[in-house]
Design a protein around this motif. Structure first.
Motif, PDB file in Angstrom:
ATOM      1  N   ASP A 211       0.859  -1.177   0.000  1.00 15.15           N
ATOM      2  CA  ASP A 211       0.000   0.000   0.000  1.00 15.15           C
ATOM      3  C   ASP A 211       0.902   1.236   0.000  1.00 15.15           C
ATOM      4  O   ASP A 211       1.695   1.436   0.929  1.00 15.15           O
ATOM      5  N   LEU A 212       0.796   2.062  -1.025  1.00 13.04           N
ATOM      6  CA  LEU A 212       1.723   3.175  -1.174  1.00 13.04           C
ATOM      7  C   LEU A 212       1.462   4.319  -0.191  1.00 13.04           C
ATOM      8  O   LEU A 212       2.336   5.159   0.030  1.00 13.04           O
ATOM      9  N   SER A 213       0.293   4.351   0.412  1.00  8.30           N
ATOM     10  CA  SER A 213       0.012   5.413   1.388  1.00  8.30           C
ATOM     11  C   SER A 213       0.416   5.005   2.801  1.00  8.30           C
ATOM     12  O   SER A 213       0.953   5.806   3.561  1.00  8.30           O
ATOM     13  N   THR A 214       0.200   3.739   3.153  1.00 10.40           N
ATOM     14  CA  THR A 214       0.507   3.285   4.519  1.00 10.40           C
ATOM     15  C   THR A 214       1.834   2.544   4.611  1.00 10.40           C
ATOM     16  O   THR A 214       2.323   2.313   5.712  1.00 10.40           O
ATOM     17  N   GLN A 215       2.387   2.149   3.448  1.00  8.94           N
ATOM     18  CA  GLN A 215       3.629   1.357   3.391  1.00  8.94           C
ATOM     19  C   GLN A 215       3.438  -0.046   3.987  1.00  8.94           C
ATOM     20  O   GLN A 215       4.406  -0.720   4.319  1.00  8.94           O
ATOM     21  N   LYS A 216       2.201  -0.478   4.125  1.00 11.21           N
ATOM     22  CA  LYS A 216       1.921  -1.805   4.656  1.00 11.21           C
ATOM     23  C   LYS A 216       1.975  -2.838   3.536  1.00 11.21           C
ATOM     24  O   LYS A 216       1.463  -2.601   2.439  1.00 11.21           O
ATOM     25  N   THR A 217       2.606  -3.983   3.820  1.00 18.50           N
ATOM     26  CA  THR A 217       2.688  -5.059   2.826  1.00 18.50           C
ATOM     27  C   THR A 217       1.712  -6.178   3.174  1.00 18.50           C
ATOM     28  O   THR A 217       1.488  -6.489   4.349  1.00 18.50           O
ATOM     29  N   THR A 218       1.152  -6.776   2.122  1.00 18.75           N
ATOM     30  CA  THR A 218       0.253  -7.916   2.262  1.00 18.75           C
ATOM     31  C   THR A 218       0.711  -9.013   1.324  1.00 18.75           C
ATOM     32  O   THR A 218       0.965  -8.754   0.141  1.00 18.75           O
ATOM     33  N   ILE A 219       0.825 -10.232   1.820  1.00 20.67           N
ATOM     34  CA  ILE A 219       1.216 -11.364   0.979  1.00 20.67           C
ATOM     35  C   ILE A 219      -0.027 -11.918   0.294  1.00 20.67           C
ATOM     36  O   ILE A 219      -1.002 -12.326   0.948  1.00 20.67           O
ATOM     37  N   LEU A 220      -0.001 -11.917  -1.029  1.00 15.11           N
ATOM     38  CA  LEU A 220      -1.125 -12.442  -1.804  1.00 15.11           C
ATOM     39  C   LEU A 220      -0.981 -13.936  -2.075  1.00 15.11           C
ATOM     40  O   LEU A 220      -1.974 -14.656  -2.148  1.00 15.11           O
ATOM     41  N   LYS A 221       0.258 -14.372  -2.249  1.00 15.74           N
ATOM     42  CA  LYS A 221       0.506 -15.788  -2.504  1.00 15.74           C
ATOM     43  C   LYS A 221       1.958 -16.110  -2.188  1.00 15.74           C
ATOM     44  O   LYS A 221       2.853 -15.397  -2.637  1.00 15.74           O
ATOM     45  N   GLN A 222       2.215 -17.145  -1.402  1.00 17.76           N
ATOM     46  CA  GLN A 222       3.581 -17.562  -1.091  1.00 17.76           C
ATOM     47  C   GLN A 222       3.987 -18.739  -1.964  1.00 17.76           C
ATOM     48  O   GLN A 222       3.149 -19.530  -2.395  1.00 17.76           O
ATOM     49  N   SER A 223       5.292 -18.846  -2.199  1.00 16.89           N
ATOM     50  CA  SER A 223       5.797 -19.938  -3.026  1.00 16.89           C
ATOM     51  C   SER A 223       5.758 -21.270  -2.289  1.00 16.89           C
ATOM     52  O   SER A 223       5.894 -22.324  -2.908  1.00 16.89           O
ATOM     53  N   THR A 224       5.597 -21.224  -0.986  1.00  9.45           N
ATOM     54  CA  THR A 224       5.450 -22.461  -0.221  1.00  9.45           C
ATOM     55  C   THR A 224       4.440 -22.238   0.891  1.00  9.45           C
ATOM     56  O   THR A 224       4.345 -21.143   1.456  1.00  9.45           O
ATOM     57  N   ASN A 225       3.664 -23.278   1.198  1.00 13.51           N
ATOM     58  CA  ASN A 225       2.713 -23.187   2.304  1.00 13.51           C
ATOM     59  C   ASN A 225       3.264 -23.824   3.572  1.00 13.51           C
ATOM     60  O   ASN A 225       2.563 -23.987   4.561  1.00 13.51           O
ATOM     61  N   LEU A 226       4.540 -24.192   3.529  1.00 11.66           N
ATOM     62  CA  LEU A 226       5.163 -24.809   4.697  1.00 11.66           C
ATOM     63  C   LEU A 226       5.498 -23.751   5.742  1.00 11.66           C
ATOM     64  O   LEU A 226       5.976 -22.658   5.417  1.00 11.66           O
ATOM     65  N   GLU A 227       5.261 -24.070   6.979  1.00 12.22           N
ATOM     66  CA  GLU A 227       5.663 -23.211   8.087  1.00 12.22           C
ATOM     67  C   GLU A 227       6.770 -23.926   8.854  1.00 12.22           C
ATOM     68  O   GLU A 227       6.534 -24.956   9.485  1.00 12.22           O
ATOM     69  N   ILE A 228       7.970 -23.381   8.788  1.00 12.97           N
ATOM     70  CA  ILE A 228       9.142 -23.996   9.398  1.00 12.97           C
ATOM     71  C   ILE A 228       9.541 -23.201  10.623  1.00 12.97           C
ATOM     72  O   ILE A 228       9.678 -21.974  10.562  1.00 12.97           O
ATOM     73  N   ASP A 229       9.716 -23.875  11.733  1.00 14.26           N
ATOM     74  CA  ASP A 229      10.173 -23.216  12.951  1.00 14.26           C
ATOM     75  C   ASP A 229      11.527 -22.551  12.701  1.00 14.26           C
ATOM     76  O   ASP A 229      12.402 -23.124  12.048  1.00 14.26           O
ATOM     77  N   SER A 230      11.684 -21.341  13.213  1.00 18.84           N
ATOM     78  CA  SER A 230      12.929 -20.592  12.976  1.00 18.84           C
ATOM     79  C   SER A 230      14.151 -21.306  13.522  1.00 18.84           C
ATOM     80  O   SER A 230      15.277 -21.017  13.116  1.00 18.84           O
ATOM     81  N   GLY A 231      13.947 -22.257  14.434  1.00 19.38           N
ATOM     82  CA  GLY A 231      15.073 -23.011  14.979  1.00 19.38           C
ATOM     83  C   GLY A 231      15.739 -23.929  13.973  1.00 19.38           C
ATOM     84  O   GLY A 231      16.804 -24.496  14.266  1.00 19.38           O
ATOM     85  N   TYR A 232      15.113 -24.089  12.813  1.00 17.65           N
ATOM     86  CA  TYR A 232      15.697 -24.916  11.758  1.00 17.65           C
ATOM     87  C   TYR A 232      16.203 -24.078  10.579  1.00 17.65           C
ATOM     88  O   TYR A 232      16.644 -24.630   9.573  1.00 17.65           O
ATOM     89  N   ILE A 233      16.119 -22.764  10.696  1.00 19.80           N
ATOM     90  CA  ILE A 233      16.461 -21.874   9.575  1.00 19.80           C
ATOM     91  C   ILE A 233      17.841 -21.256   9.780  1.00 19.80           C
ATOM     92  O   ILE A 233      18.103 -20.599  10.793  1.00 19.80           O
ATOM     93  N   SER A 234      18.710 -21.465   8.827  1.00 14.41           N
ATOM     94  CA  SER A 234      20.041 -20.861   8.834  1.00 14.41           C
ATOM     95  C   SER A 234      19.970 -19.495   8.164  1.00 14.41           C
ATOM     96  O   SER A 234      19.483 -19.379   7.042  1.00 14.41           O
ATOM     97  N   ILE A 235      20.434 -18.461   8.850  1.00 13.47           N
ATOM     98  CA  ILE A 235      20.403 -17.096   8.321  1.00 13.47           C
ATOM     99  C   ILE A 235      21.719 -16.830   7.597  1.00 13.47           C
ATOM    100  O   ILE A 235      22.808 -16.987   8.176  1.00 13.47           O
ATOM    101  N   PRO A 236      21.669 -16.420   6.324  1.00 10.22           N
ATOM    102  CA  PRO A 236      22.908 -16.209   5.570  1.00 10.22           C
ATOM    103  C   PRO A 236      23.713 -15.025   6.100  1.00 10.22           C
ATOM    104  O   PRO A 236      23.153 -14.016   6.531  1.00 10.22           O
ATOM    105  N   GLN A 237      25.015 -15.187   6.040  1.00 11.07           N
ATOM    106  CA  GLN A 237      25.943 -14.127   6.434  1.00 11.07           C
ATOM    107  C   GLN A 237      26.707 -13.683   5.188  1.00 11.07           C
ATOM    108  O   GLN A 237      27.309 -14.513   4.495  1.00 11.07           O
ATOM    109  N   ALA A 238      26.669 -12.380   4.893  1.00  9.73           N
ATOM    110  CA  ALA A 238      27.415 -11.854   3.747  1.00  9.73           C
ATOM    111  C   ALA A 238      28.905 -11.904   4.063  1.00  9.73           C
ATOM    112  O   ALA A 238      29.338 -11.417   5.104  1.00  9.73           O
ATOM    113  N   ILE A 239      29.676 -12.520   3.172  1.00  8.27           N
ATOM    114  CA  ILE A 239      31.127 -12.551   3.371  1.00  8.27           C
ATOM    115  C   ILE A 239      31.826 -11.996   2.131  1.00  8.27           C
ATOM    116  O   ILE A 239      31.327 -12.101   1.008  1.00  8.27           O
TER     117      ILE A 239
END
Length: 643
Positions: A346-374
């Protein structure tokens, strides 16, 4: 949370399985707006890789528009893109099976528009004034010569095809001015690829539909042009890297392109596919654009009157396929913690809404590796870049003193750019105890033309050095096990993988996905779009035949001293199967462990769920046997010869 179990790297049990990945994941892209309706394409592995057009209505209803067995996909340049157009509910698209254009009216079956032929079509626009489509055409009629590329019109009454622009080896991006009186397009010729050197031209559109004499707008030597678009007031915009970076320009009545907001940043990327959109107009005064610096994408608003440039704060690091109205922006976005999605801002409120995700899987963050720029030192005192993912699984930790195996990813292109967006395929590895390095070697996009040109005449050297040096950097940092280093890549990345395994001794195993092993064979036997690509990457052929031989892994299998697994689509026209099969046979004869997994019906890249699963699990199984760890789950084995 319970105490983590102690288990060797590689043997951790992960909830991110290949079954879940292929069952819950789709490809998203090619956003279009038609009034208040929003359209996009979904690539569905569970439907044999079929590309389906989806409509989102204002009331929130989401409808599949493309009925079975239709597949919205073109093979122009083999990589496709720009495969459909929608205007007032009428849809025009390229059907994969016969490569012809079809017309589909609301609530009706598609009807073929173009006559049966060996012609392919892409980058479709509507010429309302002459009741016709205008698009890029690739004529494959004569199998004994290169396809002929042109810009054509297609009559909407009878499907008659007429040539509008021809004479160059390649064309893209035909774009009509708002009044329909001018047509702009991009062209280029062998031996260039569009990111090496291309031109943008304009011609008047006459009353009878023919074009006047073309006028060259931009495209000097060593200048790449992409993404032409007309503004509502009739100015032509495009991206050019004449400054060393793909920046945005405006061509108006002065006759000289003017830069909009010069930056050491890329506002576009290589034209491998049609239909790119990294900028869009939300009003006469405002342009919304995405740009990348050091591998990360940003979103900004540029006021075309005041030249004020403002960043828009959104939680996405990959931003593409921009389309806007006065009130909102649509794009494909992703981040290290969010998978790719169709997003509405929304260009007035800057709020984002997801219309469709590429995956419907919900993965606990404890299994997600966060990339580090090197950034790490590489050959000739230069610096290369990458994204490093440490092994991450909240349920496990490794025994004291053990370092993880490392999988180095060499991306394709070779002009692509490693993304930091959440990829469940990457997390498949890291959640099982692998470290992962996605390398932006010299030649990658996102770091300016000079960085991209590091690879000229040095393919198989610079890219290999950067992958090797990235792995060594992590070994020296004490992050990974130097005795368990693997490298994997597809297409051009497959060549880098094979070259690294052949000409260096750093890696202990590797996986090639439809990778190049014989550069001479590639120069002689590939499709038109890339048939002269190696002129810049290696040298002219056959004049510099010796260089091709010196850098072809197939010529030096005696130097290979580690196991390799190969995955190959049997209908691949970009890297034909014999490239892989010759390498497999040579390694087999040498007595090294080798595995070969061919896929019927697949081309350059795998689209079918069962094959994506088989390749992912097969590569993991292969490393488990080579590196000596036991997977936590049962995996269908692959046959490994000479093990």
């Amino acid at each position: 949370m319970t105490n983590p179990k102690i288990a060797p790297y590689g043997s951790w049990k992960s909830p991110i399985t290949s079954d879940l990945i292929v069952a819950g994941s789709i490809g998203l892209g090619s956003i279009r707006l038609d009034g208040e309706d929003i359209y996009w394409l979904e690539g569905r592995p569970t439907e044999g890789g079929r590309s389906v057009l989806v409509k989102l209505s204002p009331d929130g209803t989401r409808t599949d528009i493309t009925p079975q067995p239709y597949n919205v996909r073109t093979r122009v340049h083999e990589y496709g893109g720009g495969s459909y157009l929608v205007v007032d509910g009428r849809i025009y698209f390229s059907n994969f099976a016969d490569q012809q254009l079809y017309k589909q009216l609301p609530n009706s079956e598609p009807q073929r528009l173009t006559p049966e032929s060996k012609q392919r079509y892409a980058d479709i626009i509507l010429d309302q004034r002459h009741n016709r489509l205008i698009c890029v055409c690739e004529d494959q009629t004569n199998p004994d010569q290169e396809p002929e590329n042109s810009i054509v019109s297609v009559d909407l009454n009878n499907g008659e095809v007429k040539t509008l622009v021809s004479g160059c080896d390649f064309y893209s991006s035909p774009r009509l001015s708002p009044d329909g009186l001018k047509l702009a397009w991009i062209s280029w010729n062998h031996p260039n690829l569009p990111w090496d050197q291309s031109q943008i031209s304009i011609a008047s559109v006459k009353d009878d539909g023919t074009l006047g004499d073309p006028q060259l707008v931009a495209g000097e030597e060593n200048e790449s042009i992409c993404e032409p678009k007309w503004s509502a007031e009739g100015y032509l915009y495009f991206a050019s890297d004449r400054s060393g970076w793909w920046n945005l320009y405006r061509y108006s009545n002065t006759g000289v392109p003017e830069p909009l907001y010069p930056m050491k940043a890329e506002f576009s990327y290589p034209h491998w596919v049609f239909g790119l959109s990294t900028y869009t107009f939300s009003s006469q005064d405002n342009l919304l654009c995405s740009y990348t610096q050091n591998g990360r994408w940003y979103l900004a608003n540029l006021n075309l009157t005041t030249q004020q440039f403002n960043l828009i704060d959104i939680p996405y690091t990959d931003i593409s396929a921009l389309h806007a109205t006065e009130n909102y922006l649509l794009f494909v976005g992703g981040s290290p913690t969010q998978p790719g999605a169709i997003v509405k801002l929304d260009l007035s409120t800057q709020k984002t809404t997801i219309l469709k995700q590429s995956t419907n899987l919900e993965i606990d963050s404890g299994y997600i590796s966060i990339p580090q720029a090197i950034a790490f030192p590489t050959t000739d005192g230069l610096t290369a870049y990458g994204w490093y993912y440490p092994p991450t699984n909240q349920d496990y930790q490794a025994p004291d003193g053990e370092l993880p195996p490392l999988l180095v990813k060499s991306h394709g292109g070779p002009t692509a750019c490693a993304s930091a967006s959440l990829s469940l395929r990457v997390q498949y590895w890291t959640s099982r105890g692998f470290a992962y390095l996605d390398v932006n070697y010299g030649g990658s996009t996102g770091f300016g033309r000079e960085y991209r040109q590091r690879l000229e005449k040095k393919w198989g050297i610079v890219d290999v050095d950067d992958c090797v040096n990235g792995a060594k950097y992590l070994v020296d940092q004490g992050k990974v096990d130097g005795d368990r280093l693997a490298i994997s890549g597809g297409s051009a990345g497959g060549y880098t993988t094979l070259a690294a395994l052949t000409f260096r001794d750093t890696f202990k195993a590797g996986a090639s996905y439809y990778g190049v092993s014989d550069l001479e064979a590639l120069a002689r036997d590939t499709h038109k779009f890339e048939s002269r690509y190696l002129d810049r990457l290696i040298g002219k052929y056959p004049e510099e035949k010796e260089l091709y031989q010196q850098r072809s892994p197939i010529m030096f299998t005696d130097r290979l001293s580690c196991p390799v697994i190969f995955f190959q689509g049997l209908e691949d026209k970009v890297v034909p199967p014999n490239q892989t099969e010759l390498m497999v046979e040579a390694i087999k004869n040498k007595g090294l462990p080798v595995a070969y997994v061919p896929f019927e019906g697949e081309q350059h890249g795998f689209r079918r769920a069962e094959n994506i699963k088989r390749a992912l699990d097969g590569e993991f199984y292969f490393y488990s046997r080579i590196f000596g760890f036991t997977p936590a789950e049962d995996i269908q084995p692959v046959e490994i010869e000479n093990l």
